[in-house]
Scaffold this motif. Structure first.
Motif, PDB file in Angstrom:
ATOM      1  N   VAL A 129      37.008  35.930  40.365  1.00 34.74           N
ATOM      2  CA  VAL A 129      35.766  35.876  41.137  1.00 34.74           C
ATOM      3  C   VAL A 129      35.963  36.523  42.503  1.00 34.74           C
ATOM      4  N   ALA A 130      37.120  36.250  43.144  1.00 34.58           N
ATOM      5  CA  ALA A 130      37.397  36.854  44.453  1.00 34.58           C
ATOM      6  C   ALA A 130      37.509  38.368  44.351  1.00 34.58           C
ATOM      7  N   ARG A 173      33.929  39.864  43.973  1.00 38.06           N
ATOM      8  CA  ARG A 173      32.976  39.612  45.058  1.00 38.06           C
ATOM      9  C   ARG A 173      32.626  40.877  45.844  1.00 38.06           C
ATOM     10  N   PRO A 174      33.613  41.712  46.275  1.00 46.62           N
ATOM     11  CA  PRO A 174      33.227  42.934  47.000  1.00 46.62           C
ATOM     12  C   PRO A 174      32.331  43.858  46.186  1.00 46.62           C
ATOM     13  N   ALA A 187      30.275  42.990  43.752  1.00 41.23           N
ATOM     14  CA  ALA A 187      28.950  42.380  43.651  1.00 41.23           C
ATOM     15  C   ALA A 187      28.176  42.536  44.957  1.00 41.23           C
ATOM     16  N   GLY A 188      28.875  42.379  46.094  1.00 39.32           N
ATOM     17  CA  GLY A 188      28.221  42.592  47.389  1.00 39.32           C
ATOM     18  C   GLY A 188      27.782  44.028  47.574  1.00 39.32           C
ATOM     19  N   SER A 227      24.645  44.536  45.597  1.00 43.91           N
ATOM     20  CA  SER A 227      23.508  43.870  46.230  1.00 43.91           C
ATOM     21  C   SER A 227      22.998  44.674  47.421  1.00 43.91           C
ATOM     22  N   LYS A 270      30.692  44.284  52.191  1.00 47.21           N
ATOM     23  CA  LYS A 270      30.801  43.119  53.074  1.00 47.21           C
ATOM     24  C   LYS A 270      29.617  43.001  54.027  1.00 47.21           C
ATOM     25  N   ASP A 321      27.560  39.669  53.584  1.00 45.49           N
ATOM     26  CA  ASP A 321      28.334  38.523  54.067  1.00 45.49           C
ATOM     27  C   ASP A 321      28.370  38.505  55.593  1.00 45.49           C
TER      28      ASP A 321
END
Length: 318
Positions: A25-26, A29-30, A32-33, A36, A96, A99
């Motif tokens: 998942v970690a 995450r980048p 997926a960000g 988005s 990022k 976030d």
């Protein structure tokens, strides 16, 4: 990855341990960000793009640029994307951004945001003011009905400057003389009864009628009732601009006279001053950015990182 390999990967997911799933998942995450951010940028465009150099609307697709569609202008031959000509052009680590904007919505400091996102503090500082450079322009066009106006004064600061035009003082410090002097930045705040707010840095020392014409007049509806304190500059400005004007004399203890008061704008001053205190001093040259930031947060007007991103991009070259 080929479809067969991807199917094999999906079948092996239930065999992962809890620690391996957390690592997966970690790692995702980048990416997926990044997806988005690209989706938010594409979704914010409401009109066809034009070339930012020659304003020609004739272009064709020309590959991809870090997840965004790139175009080539048929008139001048220049390539561009949806971010070209915006404050966010050429910024890296797009995965990022959302976030970071989430941390800005929580008013995190530069160092705290950098530590949470794993970037350098100078990168965090640069991102903050790139995002705010567009968001600060997202103010209401007009104030209508009853509009209150008043000033807030902050001691000028040259924080971060390599050279000073005055002797250095300890953090915080005080002015050389009592009262409002040219060592104070004047922040003019105008707010109508519906909550729409405009704020400006007019300069140093007390506000003048000339400054009110420059900053305040363009955002006031012609039929507005301007409510202020008894400062002579407001009376002169209202008379010259032919605006309906009422005031309360605070020196005589008059604060409220029916619907005539400046309580709303003074309450906004208090929230702004308390919010600025967490940054332990804001450089005068960056004050307009922080005023836009506070307006974005006030009343949760911007409540999501995606909305903040659209405000930071500002107006596309459409």
């Amino acid at each position: 990855m080929r479809p067969t390999g991807f199917t094999r990967l999906l079948r092996s997911l239930p065999l992962l341990t809890r620690q391996q799933r957390a690592q997966l998942v970690a790692a995702l995450r980048p990416a997926a960000g990044f997806d988005s951010v690209c989706a938010a940028i594409d979704g914010a465009r409401t009109a066809p793009l034009c070339c930012p150099d020659c304003a020609c609307h004739r272009h064709y697709r020309h590959g991809m640029n870090r997840g965004l569609q790139r175009y080539r202008c048929r008139a001048c031959g220049r390539t561009f994307s949806a971010l070209s000509g915006t404050p966010l052009a050429r910024l890296r680590h797009r995965g990022k951004w959302l976030d970071f904007l989430k941390e800005m919505l929580e008013s995190r400091s530069v160092r705290a945001s950098a530590k949470l996102l794993g970037v350098h503090r100078t990168t965090s500082f640069r991102w903050r003011h790139r995002f705010l450079n567009g968001a600060r322009l997202d103010q209401p066009e007009r104030l209508a009905g009853i509009a209150e106006a008043d000033e807030l004064f902050l001691l000028e600061s040259q924080k971060g400057s390599r050279t000073l035009d005055r002797p250095a003082r300890k953090r915080g410090g005080v002015a050389r003389r009592r009262g409002i002097t040219h060592q104070h930045d004047c922040i003019l705040v105008a707010r109508d009864r519906s909550g729409q707010t405009c704020s400006f840095v007019t300069g140093r020392a007390a506000v003048t009628a000339t400054q009110l014409h420059r900053h305040l007049l363009p955002v006031l509806d012609p039929d507005v009732l301007l409510v202020t304190d008894a400062h002579a500059a407001y009376r002169t400005f209202a008379r010259q601009a032919r605006l309906a004007h009422a005031f309360v004399n605070l020196r005589l203890g008059e604060r409220v006279r029916g619907a005539i008061h400046v309580q709303n704008v003074n309450s906004y001053h208090q929230r702004l001053r308390n919010w600025l205190s967490r940054f332990h001093g804001v450089a005068s040259r960056y004050l307009p950015n922080y005023l836009g930031w506070r307006w974005a947060l006030d009343g949760e007007r911007i409540a999501s990182p995606e909305r903040f991103l659209r405000a930071a991009i500002g107006i596309f070259h459409t």
